[in-house]
Write an enzyme that holds these catalytic residues in place. Structure first.
Site, PDB file in Angstrom:
ATOM      1  N   THR A 173       0.840  -1.199   0.000  1.00 17.85           N
ATOM      2  CA  THR A 173       0.000   0.000   0.000  1.00 17.85           C
ATOM      3  C   THR A 173       0.877   1.252   0.000  1.00 17.85           C
ATOM      4  O   THR A 173       1.938   1.271   0.605  1.00 17.85           O
ATOM      5  CB  THR A 173      -0.881  -0.013   1.264  1.00 17.85           C
ATOM      6  OG1 THR A 173      -1.759  -1.123   1.193  1.00 17.85           O
ATOM      7  CG2 THR A 173      -1.688   1.266   1.397  1.00 17.85           C
ATOM      8  N   ARG A 201     -13.240  -8.347  -0.981  1.00 17.07           N
ATOM      9  CA  ARG A 201     -12.630  -7.914   0.281  1.00 17.07           C
ATOM     10  C   ARG A 201     -12.085  -6.490   0.174  1.00 17.07           C
ATOM     11  O   ARG A 201     -11.470  -6.108  -0.812  1.00 17.07           O
ATOM     12  CB  ARG A 201     -11.501  -8.877   0.665  1.00 17.07           C
ATOM     13  CG  ARG A 201     -10.744  -8.493   1.945  1.00 17.07           C
ATOM     14  CD  ARG A 201      -9.480  -7.719   1.653  1.00 17.07           C
ATOM     15  NE  ARG A 201      -8.701  -7.429   2.866  1.00 17.07           N
ATOM     16  CZ  ARG A 201      -7.651  -6.634   2.898  1.00 17.07           C
ATOM     17  NH1 ARG A 201      -7.240  -6.046   1.794  1.00 17.07           N
ATOM     18  NH2 ARG A 201      -7.001  -6.421   4.033  1.00 17.07           N
ATOM     19  N   GLY A 203      -9.906  -3.626   2.621  1.00 16.86           N
ATOM     20  CA  GLY A 203      -9.130  -3.443   3.842  1.00 16.86           C
ATOM     21  C   GLY A 203      -9.301  -2.066   4.439  1.00 16.86           C
ATOM     22  O   GLY A 203     -10.322  -1.400   4.258  1.00 16.86           O
ATOM     23  N   ASP A 204      -8.268  -1.603   5.132  1.00 20.54           N
ATOM     24  CA  ASP A 204      -8.378  -0.344   5.873  1.00 20.54           C
ATOM     25  C   ASP A 204      -8.136   0.900   5.030  1.00 20.54           C
ATOM     26  O   ASP A 204      -8.598   1.986   5.394  1.00 20.54           O
ATOM     27  CB  ASP A 204      -7.389  -0.355   7.047  1.00 20.54           C
ATOM     28  CG  ASP A 204      -5.942  -0.402   6.561  1.00 20.54           C
ATOM     29  OD1 ASP A 204      -5.610  -1.326   5.796  1.00 20.54           O
ATOM     30  OD2 ASP A 204      -5.144   0.471   6.953  1.00 20.54           O
ATOM     31  N   THR A 224      -0.341   1.269   6.522  1.00 20.30           N
ATOM     32  CA  THR A 224      -0.105   0.117   5.659  1.00 20.30           C
ATOM     33  C   THR A 224       0.114  -1.095   6.553  1.00 20.30           C
ATOM     34  O   THR A 224       0.789  -1.012   7.573  1.00 20.30           O
ATOM     35  CB  THR A 224       1.119   0.333   4.748  1.00 20.30           C
ATOM     36  OG1 THR A 224       1.344  -0.859   3.975  1.00 20.30           O
ATOM     37  CG2 THR A 224       2.386   0.663   5.518  1.00 20.30           C
ATOM     38  N   GLY A 225      -0.504  -2.205   6.181  1.00 19.32           N
ATOM     39  CA  GLY A 225      -0.354  -3.402   7.004  1.00 19.32           C
ATOM     40  C   GLY A 225      -1.523  -4.342   6.851  1.00 19.32           C
ATOM     41  O   GLY A 225      -2.217  -4.334   5.842  1.00 19.32           O
ATOM     42  N   GLY A 227      -4.862  -5.190   7.020  1.00 22.82           N
ATOM     43  CA  GLY A 227      -6.012  -4.304   7.051  1.00 22.82           C
ATOM     44  C   GLY A 227      -7.084  -4.639   8.054  1.00 22.82           C
ATOM     45  O   GLY A 227      -7.675  -3.742   8.676  1.00 22.82           O
TER      46      GLY A 227
END
Length: 307
Positions: A173, A201, A203-204, A224-225, A227
């Site tokens: 990301t 799906r 994510g964050d 970033t990671g 999510g």
């Protein structure tokens, strides 16, 4: 810092080590981060808005195949690329985000159009792309986003019968946070998700308060990671709340939020800029693609863990 500016970028966190990345990818990622830093810094140095700077920086990273955003996005289990992005302005907490795009070349710019030209915050899928067409946002053939290395990663996952989230991850990301000469903040994040994702799906990254957040009263954050854990913690807002309500400094707030992510089984990193111009990053992974610059002359590009 009365009239100074600050800019911080990330290009993903995870198992980023010299052995894993390789010299070619290392050089390419570093050069792209430097170009993105130049694009955002030029706007800020000329007195431009933080919002313009973060959009410009993220567009550079979206177009570079070394990162999992825009061109170079991860492949879904079905062999497609689905893109998410968000942008937020700290003056009034105006925000726009998009999810599940397949044809918009620069998702961050469509997110900005959602913020400025619609009454909404988040648009997804076919509806978001219909909105894009009405806004004249540049679209491309989906093949534009596909790169061989990302396809190889999916093929490797499928060959061993794996599923998303069961591998040693690198979250590619991209994001940017900035403080402009007027003292205003902005944040932007863009992603291709995770390799092998299914069922639409998300994510964050496009979720305001989770992967992206900006508030002139506290800070601007891009994450970033992993999510799912970042969503559950509400990392962006958590950091801002700790700064604004608990009086924590940016580093302590970021570390506390990441500790919560870790406690839930997640991992990753954040970049943060404050109204005072403090420009930091924190990560709980072996490395994070990152860069920062300030009007005071700081300029730094880094990939691996702190020495």
């Amino acid at each position: 810092m009365t009239d100074g500016w600050s800019l911080v970028l990330h290009g993903g966190a995870g198992t980023i080590t010299p052995e894993r990345i390789g010299a070619g990818a290392e050089a390419g990622a570093g050069e792209a981060l430097a170009r993105a830093l130049d694009a955002g810094s030029a706007i800020l140095d000329a007195g431009g808005a933080a919002l313009d700077a973060v959009e410009a920086a993220v567009r550079v990273l979206e177009d570079d195949p070394h990162f999992n955003a825009g061109r170079g996005a991860a492949f879904t289990r079905a062999g497609t690329n689905e893109l998410d992005a968000a942008i937020m302005r700290g003056t009034d907490r105006a925000a726009g985000s998009v999810a599940g795009l397949t044809r918009v070349r620069n998702p961050v710019s469509l997110a900005r159009r959602v913020m400025e030209a619609s009454p909404h915050v988040l648009l997804a899928g076919a509806g978001a792309e219909e909105f894009a067409a009405g806004q004249g946002v540049e679209t491309v053939d989906p093949a534009w986003f596909a790169v061989a290395e990302r396809r190889r990663q999916l093929d490797e996952l499928l060959a061993r019968g794996g599923d998303a989230f069961d591998v040693d991850m690198k979250y590619g990301t991209v994001g940017a946070v900035a403080r402009d000469r007027q003292g205003h903040l902005a944040a932007a994040t863009s992603t291709g998700g995770v390799t092998g994702k299914r069922w639409g799906r998300i994510g964050d990254s496009p979720l305001i308060g989770a992967g992206t957040y900006a508030d002139d009263r506290a800070c601007a954050v891009s994450c970033t990671g992993s999510g799912e854990q970042f969503v559950r913690v509400g990392v962006g807002h958590e950091i801002a709340a700790r700064i604004r309500l608990a009086g924590e400094d940016a580093g302590a707030a970021a570390e506390a939020a990441l500790a919560e992510v870790r406690a839930l089984g997640g991992t990753g990193g954040v970049i943060v800029v404050t109204p005072a111009g403090e420009a930091i990053w924190r990560f709980i992974t072996p490395g994070m693609y990152r860069a920062r610059a300030t009007s005071a002359g700081l300029r730094e590009v880094a990939l691996y863990g702190e020495a």
